[in-house]
Design a protein around this motif. Structure first.
Motif, PDB file in Angstrom:
ATOM      1  N   LYS A 140       0.829  -1.273  -0.245  1.00 34.14           N
ATOM      2  CA  LYS A 140       0.327  -0.033   0.282  1.00 34.14           C
ATOM      3  C   LYS A 140       1.126   1.755   0.151  1.00 34.14           C
ATOM      4  N   THR A 141       1.552   1.158  -1.258  1.00 35.76           N
ATOM      5  CA  THR A 141       2.463   2.725  -1.428  1.00 35.76           C
ATOM      6  C   THR A 141       1.505   3.717  -0.880  1.00 35.76           C
ATOM      7  N   SER A 142       1.018   4.698  -1.292  1.00 40.15           N
ATOM      8  CA  SER A 142       0.064   5.810  -0.899  1.00 40.15           C
ATOM      9  C   SER A 142       0.181   5.695   1.082  1.00 40.15           C
ATOM     10  N   LEU A 143      -0.030   5.119   1.990  1.00 37.15           N
ATOM     11  CA  LEU A 143      -0.355   5.134   2.649  1.00 37.15           C
ATOM     12  C   LEU A 143       1.152   4.558   3.922  1.00 37.15           C
ATOM     13  N   LYS A 148       4.482   6.878   3.555  1.00 39.42           N
ATOM     14  CA  LYS A 148       5.323   7.704   3.587  1.00 39.42           C
ATOM     15  C   LYS A 148       5.039   8.606   4.705  1.00 39.42           C
TER      16      LYS A 148
END
Length: 72
Positions: free
Chosen positions: A49-52, A54
């Motif tokens: 879940k790369t968007s969550l 950072k």
């Protein structure tokens, strides 16, 4: 020493965390599930879940001391 281990909640990562913690080192972990033992600070992150990831990772790293070793 301050050591960051990814995948610290099971398998090889868990064994490394246990070894370093019992040897007196500070152990920090990043994993898909939380561990009850052998870490001083940890974060649960699923890298799929790369968007969550950072903002939580940035906060986590800002709270850590300077790391001596990172085991991925």
């Amino acid at each position: 020493m301050n050591i960051l281990i990814t995948g610290h909640s099971s398998g090889l990562g868990f064994s490394l965390a246990k070894y370093f913690k019992l040897d007196g080192h500070n152990v920090y972990g990043i994993s898909r599930s939380l561990s009850k033992n052998y870490v001083d600070k940890q974060i649960k992150i699923d890298f799929i879940k790369t968007s969550l990831i950072k903002i939580p990772l940035k906060k986590f790293f800002n709270e850590l001391p300077v790391l001596d070793y990172v085991i991925l």
